[in-house]
Design a protein around this motif. Structure first.
Motif, PDB file in Angstrom:
ATOM      1  N   ASP A   1       4.163  -2.508  -5.176  1.00 27.86           N
ATOM      2  CA  ASP A   1       4.996  -1.182  -5.810  1.00 27.86           C
ATOM      3  C   ASP A   1       4.054   0.048  -5.462  1.00 27.86           C
ATOM      4  OD1 ASP A   1       3.334  -2.020  -7.736  1.00 27.86           O
ATOM      5  OD2 ASP A   1       4.775  -2.018  -9.371  1.00 27.86           O
ATOM      6  N   ASP A   2       2.797  -0.078  -4.725  1.00 31.39           N
ATOM      7  CA  ASP A   2       1.794   0.683  -4.628  1.00 31.39           C
ATOM      8  C   ASP A   2       2.023   1.264  -3.371  1.00 31.39           C
ATOM      9  OD1 ASP A   2       0.709  -1.386  -3.775  1.00 31.39           O
ATOM     10  OD2 ASP A   2      -1.015  -1.419  -5.109  1.00 31.39           O
TER      11      ASP A   2
ATOM     12  N   ILE B   1       8.221   2.536   0.215  1.00 36.23           N
ATOM     13  CA  ILE B   1       8.982   3.189   1.447  1.00 36.23           C
ATOM     14  C   ILE B   1       9.082   2.426   2.679  1.00 36.23           C
ATOM     15  CG2 ILE B   1       8.821   5.189   2.697  1.00 36.23           C
ATOM     16  CD1 ILE B   1       6.984   6.905   0.893  1.00 36.23           C
ATOM     17  N   TYR B   2       8.170   1.781   3.041  1.00 42.25           N
ATOM     18  CA  TYR B   2       8.056   0.852   4.100  1.00 42.25           C
ATOM     19  C   TYR B   2       8.817  -0.471   4.111  1.00 42.25           C
ATOM     20  CZ  TYR B   2       6.905  -1.388   8.583  1.00 42.25           C
ATOM     21  OH  TYR B   2       6.895  -1.769   9.904  1.00 42.25           O
ATOM     22  N   THR B   3       9.289  -0.749   2.807  1.00 36.37           N
ATOM     23  CA  THR B   3      10.004  -2.291   2.752  1.00 36.37           C
ATOM     24  C   THR B   3      11.404  -1.831   3.131  1.00 36.37           C
ATOM     25  OG1 THR B   3      10.676  -3.921   1.303  1.00 36.37           O
ATOM     26  CG2 THR B   3      10.328  -1.740   0.337  1.00 36.37           C
TER      27      THR B   3
ATOM     28  N   TYR C   1       4.804  -5.457   8.193  1.00 31.36           N
ATOM     29  CA  TYR C   1       5.596  -5.346   6.914  1.00 31.36           C
ATOM     30  C   TYR C   1       5.088  -6.198   5.774  1.00 31.36           C
ATOM     31  CZ  TYR C   1       9.290  -7.434   3.986  1.00 31.36           C
ATOM     32  OH  TYR C   1      10.057  -8.003   3.018  1.00 31.36           O
ATOM     33  N   LEU C   2       4.553  -7.629   6.303  1.00 26.55           N
ATOM     34  CA  LEU C   2       3.964  -8.699   5.273  1.00 26.55           C
ATOM     35  C   LEU C   2       2.844  -8.293   4.500  1.00 26.55           C
ATOM     36  CD1 LEU C   2       5.228 -11.819   7.448  1.00 26.55           C
ATOM     37  CD2 LEU C   2       6.291 -10.862   5.395  1.00 26.55           C
ATOM     38  N   CYS C   3       1.959  -7.489   5.532  1.00 26.94           N
ATOM     39  CA  CYS C   3       0.723  -7.038   5.084  1.00 26.94           C
ATOM     40  C   CYS C   3       0.800  -5.975   3.928  1.00 26.94           C
ATOM     41  CB  CYS C   3      -0.297  -6.846   6.003  1.00 26.94           C
ATOM     42  SG  CYS C   3      -0.797  -8.252   7.093  1.00 26.94           S
ATOM     43  N   ILE C   4       1.808  -5.090   4.238  1.00 27.61           N
ATOM     44  CA  ILE C   4       1.881  -3.591   3.346  1.00 27.61           C
ATOM     45  C   ILE C   4       2.636  -4.212   2.210  1.00 27.61           C
ATOM     46  CG2 ILE C   4       3.007  -1.487   3.267  1.00 27.61           C
ATOM     47  CD1 ILE C   4       2.183  -1.156   6.359  1.00 27.61           C
ATOM     48  N   CYS C   5       3.596  -5.089   2.269  1.00 25.16           N
ATOM     49  CA  CYS C   5       4.540  -4.935   1.450  1.00 25.16           C
ATOM     50  C   CYS C   5       4.809  -6.437   0.418  1.00 25.16           C
ATOM     51  CB  CYS C   5       6.121  -4.780   1.749  1.00 25.16           C
ATOM     52  SG  CYS C   5       6.150  -3.230   2.611  1.00 25.16           S
ATOM     53  N   ILE C   6       4.475  -7.407   1.244  1.00 24.69           N
ATOM     54  CA  ILE C   6       4.708  -8.846   0.542  1.00 24.69           C
ATOM     55  C   ILE C   6       3.382  -9.380   0.111  1.00 24.69           C
ATOM     56  CG2 ILE C   6       5.890 -10.920   0.830  1.00 24.69           C
ATOM     57  CD1 ILE C   6       7.629  -8.471   0.807  1.00 24.69           C
ATOM     58  N   PRO C   7       3.247  -9.830  -1.288  1.00 22.18           N
ATOM     59  CA  PRO C   7       2.426 -10.890  -1.505  1.00 22.18           C
ATOM     60  C   PRO C   7       2.342 -12.105  -0.941  1.00 22.18           C
ATOM     61  CG  PRO C   7       3.864 -10.790  -3.477  1.00 22.18           C
ATOM     62  CD  PRO C   7       4.295  -9.733  -2.336  1.00 22.18           C
ATOM     63  N   GLY C   8       1.238 -12.731  -0.509  1.00 19.23           N
ATOM     64  CA  GLY C   8       1.178 -13.828   0.368  1.00 19.23           C
ATOM     65  C   GLY C   8       0.913 -15.079  -0.332  1.00 19.23           C
ATOM     66  N   SER C   9       0.941 -16.147   0.050  1.00 23.89           N
ATOM     67  CA  SER C   9       0.640 -17.573  -0.586  1.00 23.89           C
ATOM     68  C   SER C   9      -0.604 -17.677  -1.198  1.00 23.89           C
ATOM     69  CB  SER C   9       0.817 -18.741   0.219  1.00 23.89           C
ATOM     70  OG  SER C   9       0.040 -18.639   1.257  1.00 23.89           O
TER      71      SER C   9
END
Length: 240
Positions: free
Chosen positions: A20-21, A26-28, A68-76
């Motif tokens: 959320d930072d 925006i990108y999500t 998208y994954l690197c910017i928006c989503i926490p990885g395992s």
């Protein structure tokens, strides 16, 4: 008894929360539009020459998914602790161990390798079992499996890694809906619906394998991601 309840709560699955930072919020929401735009741009070439167009388009899709994954989503590799956020009932992610884009890039690339080498062949086999041509159009089927894997499997590899319990939960449709799982379900449903126009006697070029399958998959991804990330977030699929 108390220890058992505590353990159950500790292992309870929560929907994935996007960061959320920065530009993440925006990108999500921009991401599915970029994917649809890329597919729309390549659609005429896809209809004319699928074997040449599909691998080229896959490179762009892989790059957009990685971004998208690197910017928006926490990885395992990033802890996902059930902490309460500012909004009541919201589960937020623990940013501990997150050292920037570079730290997310490595698991993103490793997950991409898994999606290409493991996910794509398995999906291609499933496509054949569901009626894809076996003695012809092999390249079409392989590339179709690659695109579906990039949309549906790649984000799952990124957020769940090789956690067997998580994959069993996903396979049993018992995982809570979020933008990642929602996009996966949407992709698969969209690909299935996309098969409907193929046997119809319309004599259109875009009916040939696997154009409509991929059109349905991309539209399903966008719808599933939005619906899973907003109105249905946290819900679980109930199979009677």
């Amino acid at each position: 008894m108390a220890a058992t309840e505590t353990k159950a709560k500790a292992t309870k699955s929560h929907p994935i929360e996007s960061w959320d930072d920065g530009i993440s919020p925006i990108y999500t929401h921009l991401h599915p539009l970029l994917l649809l735009g890329l597919f729309y741009y390549q659609f005429p070439s896809l209809v004319e020459n699928p074997v040449e167009t599909l691998p080229q388009t896959a490179l762009g899709v892989a790059a957009l998914q990685l971004l998208y994954l690197c910017i928006c989503i926490p990885g395992s590799n990033q802890a996902q602790l059930p902490q309460r956020g500012k909004k009541k009932g919201k589960v937020t992610q623990n940013h501990q161990g997150d050292t920037g884009f570079g730290a997310k890039l490595v698991p993103g690339i490793l997950s991409l390798i898994l999606a290409v080498t493991l996910g794509a062949p398995l999906i291609a086999i499933v496509l054949i079992l569901f009626g894809a041509p076996l003695t012809s159009h092999q390249a079409h089927t392989i590339y179709c499996g690659l695109h579906i894997s990039l949309l549906a499997a790649y984000p799952l590899f990124y957020v769940h890694g090789v956690d067997g319990a998580k994959w069993i939960e996903v396979g049993a449709l018992a995982a809570p809906i979020d933008e990642v799982f929602g996009a996966t379900v949407g992709t698969l449903i969209g690909a299935w619906v996309g098969a409907v126009p193929i046997p119809l006697d319309w004599d259109r070029e875009w009916q040939k394998w696997p154009v409509t399958i991929l059109a349905g998959a991309y539209m399903g991804y966008a719808v599933g991601k939005v619906v899973g990330g907003l109105p249905l977030k946290g819900f679980k699929i109930k199979i009677a």
